[in-house]
Design an enzyme around this catalytic site. Structure first.
Site, PDB file in Angstrom:
ATOM      1  N   LYS A 188      23.376  45.990  32.399  1.00 29.75           N
ATOM      2  CA  LYS A 188      23.012  45.982  33.912  1.00 29.75           C
ATOM      3  C   LYS A 188      21.642  47.167  34.105  1.00 29.75           C
ATOM      4  CE  LYS A 188      26.380  43.733  35.505  1.00 29.75           C
ATOM      5  NZ  LYS A 188      26.965  43.179  34.551  1.00 29.75           N
TER       6      LYS A 188
HETATM    7  C1  LIG Z   1      28.806  40.047  39.616  1.00 32.12           C
HETATM    8  C2  LIG Z   1      29.596  40.992  38.773  1.00 32.12           C
HETATM    9  N1  LIG Z   1      30.840  41.536  39.403  1.00 32.12           N
HETATM   10  C3  LIG Z   1      31.504  42.249  38.785  1.00 32.12           C
HETATM   11  C4  LIG Z   1      31.152  42.733  37.525  1.00 32.12           C
HETATM   12  C5  LIG Z   1      32.040  43.679  36.840  1.00 32.12           C
HETATM   13  O1  LIG Z   1      31.550  44.721  36.413  1.00 32.12           O
HETATM   14  P1  LIG Z   1      32.079  45.708  35.355  1.00 32.12           P
HETATM   15  O2  LIG Z   1      31.740  45.193  33.907  1.00 32.12           O
HETATM   16  O3  LIG Z   1      31.271  47.036  35.416  1.00 32.12           O
HETATM   17  O4  LIG Z   1      33.492  45.733  35.578  1.00 32.12           O
HETATM   18  C6  LIG Z   1      30.108  42.199  36.782  1.00 32.12           C
HETATM   19  C7  LIG Z   1      29.943  42.622  35.470  1.00 32.12           C
HETATM   20  O5  LIG Z   1      29.170  41.973  34.591  1.00 32.12           O
HETATM   21  C8  LIG Z   1      29.323  41.206  37.482  1.00 32.12           C
HETATM   22  O6  LIG Z   1      28.228  40.625  36.670  1.00 32.12           O
END
Ligand SMILES: Cc1ncc(COP(=O)(O)O)c(C=O)c1O
Length: 399
Positions: A188
């Site tokens: 990210k």
């Molecule tokens: C659009 C979206 N929502 C939620 C998430 C979940 O994030 P995390 O990996 O921090 O739980 C991601 C992660 O890749 C994502 O791209």
């Protein structure tokens, strides 16, 4: 003998000496768990998004942020939550984990974001929330989404996993809905390894989310074992183990300080790609909408076999053979067996998301890329596409 090119890892984080020094300082401090560095990270994040520090709560992932937000919002079990089929599975899974029912509304084919008209069409008497995802960092149409939400008295939870820097009409994303949920996963725009943040206007709801993220306890470890003497805690709700550690915040603090310089570097790469690929028969990301700021998280190109004479998966294989990592964001949610079996979803029900998900490829966009890396990606993409076009029917070229 030819030297083998190094593999260009997709989404490699841009980690500098500052992150390494802060992690070392954290480890030497003897305090690795949730404590002063998490508090500083929350303050810095709140300042960056122009909210009060009581309006944010750090957690250990965006998935956790989404889950806890939906519980803190007090949505009655079985309520329907409208979201996009073009998202990571975490968005939909969090809805199910919160005891709610996901309902998909198709995306706009140009922005790839949830289409407000499709949201409107998906509303039923059981709808209680909308969960828009700002895909690739491009702001959803928050004016129209908030107007629909107000008209139908719906909670809005923004998935800002891609959208830390994004703004809609001068206002940071994540501040439109009741909650905004951010990700600091390794690929990210701001990285803590694993990590997330909940943002919300209502400080009481954020306090509840914070408590739910740590077993429902009234005090976290820093406030129990810190230098002001042992304090008892009470368990006030049955919560989860979703707290962020100081060790994670130690990576995040210098990352957050570089968020704008990293954005500018991605913008330069983005513009270079736009110029270099302008004459190829592939789809490129559309320009940001007027009066918005795009987070520039993913540079996605569309490989339509009818136009460039090769399938998306053949393109992925060729990139991999050239030792360049790529991503797919995303195969539409209803393509996966679990959702087909559990909800009876079929990809054809969401034609825009399905087509985009079958054609999309994300190219490397990390600020860690050197100019030479960027030129290597460009030369490789051009060579793969132009050879496919040359090998295919002449009618395919520029069709
Ligand atoms: C659009 C979206 N929502 C939620 C998430 C979940 O994030 P995390 O990996 O921090 O739980 C991601 C992660 O890749 C994502 O791209």
């Amino acid at each position: 003998m030819d030297e083998i090119e190094p593999f260009l890892v997709f989404g490699a984080p841009c980690i500098g000496e500052e992150e390494i020094a802060e992690v070392e300082a954290c480890m030497r401090s003897g305090w690795l768990g949730t404590g002063p560095r998490v508090a500083r990270f929350e303050q810095a994040f709140a300042a960056y998004r122009r909210v009060q520090s009581g309006q944010v709560a750090a957690v250990n992932s965006c998935t956790a942020a989404l889950h806890v937000s939906m519980i803190a919002a007090g949505l009655e079990p079985g309520s329907e939550v409208i979201t996009t089929p073009l998202t990571f599975c975490a968005t939909v899974n969090a809805i199910e984990h919160a005891g709610l029912v996901p309902v998909l509304a198709d995306v706009d084919p140009l922005t790839q974001n949830i289409d407000p008209a499709a949201i409107e069409a998906a509303i039923t008497p059981r709808t209680r929330a909308i969960l828009p995802v700002h895909f690739a960092g491009r702001p959803c149409a928050m004016d129209r989404i908030m107007e629909i939400a107000q008209r139908h008295d719906l909670v809005v939870i923004e998935d800002c996993a891609h959208a830390i820097e994004s703004e809609f009409r001068g206002r940071p994303l994540g501040t439109f809905g009741h909650f905004g949920c951010f990700s600091f996963y390794v690929t990210k725009n701001v990285v803590t390894g694993e990590g997330g943040m909940i943002l919300g206007h209502d400080q009481e709801l954020i306090a509840r989310a914070r408590m739910l993220a740590l077993h429902g306890m009234s005090k976290d470890a820093w406030h129990r074992f810190g230098d002001t003497g042992y304090k008892h805690y009470q368990v006030l709700e049955c919560g989860f183990k979703y707290n962020m550690m100081d060790l994670q915040a130690a990576i995040g603090l210098p990352q957050l300080a570089k968020v704008e310089s990293h954005w500018k570097r991605r913008q330069a790469i983005w513009q270079r790609y736009d110029t270099a690929f302008g004459d190829l028969p592939i789809g490129l990301p559309g320009a940001p909408e007027a009066d918005t700021r795009h987070g520039l998280h993913l540079y996605t190109v569309m490989i339509d076999p009818a136009r460039c004479g090769m399938t998306r998966d053949a393109f992925l294989d060729s990139m991999n053979a050239a030792r360049i990592g790529t991503g797919v964001h995303y195969l539409a949610v209803p393509e996966h067996p679990y959702y087909q079996q559990h909800y009876g979803w079929r990809p054809e029900q969401w034609p825009n998301a399905t087509r985009l998900g079958r054609q999309t490829v994300s190219l490397p966009l990390s600020p860690a890329l050197t100019d030479a890396d960027v030129e290597r990606v460009i030369a490789t993409v051009r060579q793969i596409v132009l050879s496919a076009v040359a090998a295919g029917s002449p009618l395919a070229v520029g069709a």
